[in-house]
Scaffold this active site. Structure first.
Site, PDB file in Angstrom:
ATOM      1  N   ILE A  21      13.562 -31.660  42.635  1.00  0.00           N
ATOM      2  CA  ILE A  21      13.656 -31.058  43.963  1.00  0.00           C
ATOM      3  C   ILE A  21      15.129 -30.982  44.343  1.00  0.00           C
ATOM      4  O   ILE A  21      15.855 -31.970  44.232  1.00  0.00           O
ATOM      5  CB  ILE A  21      12.909 -31.941  44.987  1.00  0.00           C
ATOM      6  CG1 ILE A  21      11.406 -31.917  44.688  1.00  0.00           C
ATOM      7  CG2 ILE A  21      13.183 -31.480  46.406  1.00  0.00           C
ATOM      8  CD1 ILE A  21      10.632 -32.882  45.550  1.00  0.00           C
ATOM      9  N   CYS A  22      15.561 -29.821  44.781  1.00  0.00           N
ATOM     10  CA  CYS A  22      16.963 -29.642  45.169  1.00  0.00           C
ATOM     11  C   CYS A  22      17.280 -30.476  46.409  1.00  0.00           C
ATOM     12  O   CYS A  22      16.601 -30.375  47.436  1.00  0.00           O
ATOM     13  CB  CYS A  22      17.251 -28.181  45.461  1.00  0.00           C
ATOM     14  SG  CYS A  22      18.853 -27.954  46.261  1.00  0.00           S
ATOM     15  N   VAL A  23      18.333 -31.275  46.319  1.00  0.00           N
ATOM     16  CA  VAL A  23      18.652 -32.201  47.405  1.00  0.00           C
ATOM     17  C   VAL A  23      19.044 -31.476  48.693  1.00  0.00           C
ATOM     18  O   VAL A  23      18.595 -31.849  49.791  1.00  0.00           O
ATOM     19  CB  VAL A  23      19.739 -33.228  46.973  1.00  0.00           C
ATOM     20  CG1 VAL A  23      21.053 -32.547  46.611  1.00  0.00           C
ATOM     21  CG2 VAL A  23      19.973 -34.250  48.073  1.00  0.00           C
ATOM     22  N   ALA A  83      16.039 -29.940  50.184  1.00  0.00           N
ATOM     23  CA  ALA A  83      15.125 -30.989  50.609  1.00  0.00           C
ATOM     24  C   ALA A  83      15.566 -31.622  51.931  1.00  0.00           C
ATOM     25  O   ALA A  83      14.746 -31.893  52.815  1.00  0.00           O
ATOM     26  CB  ALA A  83      15.013 -32.059  49.526  1.00  0.00           C
TER      27      ALA A  83
END
Lengths: 130, 99, 129
Positions: free
Chosen positions: A77-79, A82
């Site tokens: 998941i892209c920080v 997110a």
């Protein structure tokens, strides 16, 4: 073949996460390797364990978690995406002083570099979005 | 190259742009709402028929079935399942999604 | 392949970013730009394509105070510093929207769709936003 997948939309609103899942399932059945599945934009919502769909509907999040466990797939998941949308693991929750985390099993939060690296390392990158 | 189109041609220009960008010998796979472009007698049928002269047009059969239009597909469209989708990705050198 | 392309023994691939969405109405344009900025560190051979409503990302004079969002358009001008210099804009998309290259805030190459089609064929990885 080594395949990388990008999922740009969250569960339920768009079909993208469903199509991506069916694609990955078929690819695994055919003996291909899934190098990474990268969740971007609203796609990060595929990784919240708080999802509670009706009992007669598919559980998109749990389905990803089960697939990751069975086939040891890297769900990233892209920080940045997110943080905007309130998806956090324990570290992220602590770093941003949140009272809870909500990441689903099998997912990890990491940077956008993971998407580029997947594009470099895999034989094909397939994007599912809207 | 494999191109995927997931939008209905009746509400988006994704298919139109895709067909402009699809060079001779490439494959265009219609998925999700994109499969509505496969309908015979539709206002885009002529566009699809013309495109078939230079590119392969394929459609994801489960998406056609889900939408109740599996028996309305025009001739010449290659029907694939998810396994066939994977094959198309692997047989071509790269995939471009027209979102 | 030149020496420059072989640094650190890494693979250099041709990465294409396809931008087809206008800014602000949805987040795709902004988050696509964020990928480009992070991706620059990987020193790949990057090209940005602006097609359809994507050309609106580059218009001069964007003022976002009134909508409460950050104006990220100046970032396109900074791309050069990241060695992202290949920006291609669809000639047809511009014309269809009543725009010319003069309306854009950064130097781009305006190219016909038929030419863009050929350029896309030469890419290794195509990221769509």
């Amino acid at each position: 073949m080594k395949l990388a997948i990008q999922v740009n939309e969250g569960p339920y609103t768009h079909q993208a996460a469903d199509t991506a899942y069916k694609f990955v399932e078929a690819a695994l059945e055919k003996g291909h390797e899934i190098y990474r599945i990268f969740f971007y934009h609203d796609g990060v919502n595929n990784g919240t364990r708080l999802t509670t769909p009706p009992q007669d509907d598919r559980n998109i999040v749990a389905r990803w978690s089960a697939l990751a466990e069975k086939h040891n797939i890297d769900l990233v998941i892209c920080v940045a995406a997110a943080q905007r949308r309130g998806i956090a693991d324990a570290d992220e929750a602590k770093r941003n002083s949140k009272d809870a985390d909500n990441i689903a099993p099998g997912f990890r939060i990491s940077g956008l570099g993971q998407l580029i690296e997947a594009g470099i390392q895999s034989d094909r990158l397939v994007v599912f979005g809207d | 190259m494999l191109h995927t189109v997931n939008k209905s041609p009746f509400g988006s220009n994704s298919l139109e742009t895709c067909l402009k960008m699809a060079t001779s010998g490439s494959t265009v796979l219609l998925i999700e709402d994109g499969v509505y472009a496969a309908l015979k007698d539709s206002s885009v049928a002529e566009t699809i028929a013309q495109a078939m002269g230079t590119v392969t047009i394929a459609a994801l059969a489960p998406d056609l079935a889900a939408r109740g239009v599996a028996d309305k597909v025009m001739d010449g469209i290659k029907l694939v399942d998810y396994s066939g989708f994977v094959d198309l990705v692997c047989e071509t050198d790269k995939t471009t999604a027209w979102l | 392949m030149s020496d420059e392309m072989m640094d650190e023994g890494g693979t250099i691939k041709k990465f294409a970013y396809i931008n087809r969405k206008a800014p602000y109405g949805t987040i795709y344009a902004l988050e696509s730009l964020e990928v480009v900025l992070i991706g620059a560190a990987f020193e790949q051979d990057v090209s940005l394509f602006f097609l359809d409503d994507g050309v609106f990302q580059l218009t001069k004079g964007q003022k976002t105070d009134g909508i409460g969002m950050k104006n990220f358009s100046p970032t396109y001008r900074a791309l050069e510093m990241y060695d992202v210099e290949k920006l291609y804009v669809s000639e047809e998309a511009l014309a269809a929207r009543g725009l010319t290259a003069d309306d854009l805030l950064v130097d781009v190459e305006v190219v016909a769709d038929s030419e863009i089609a050929g350029m896309l064929d030469e890419q290794d990885v195509v990221l769509s936003f």
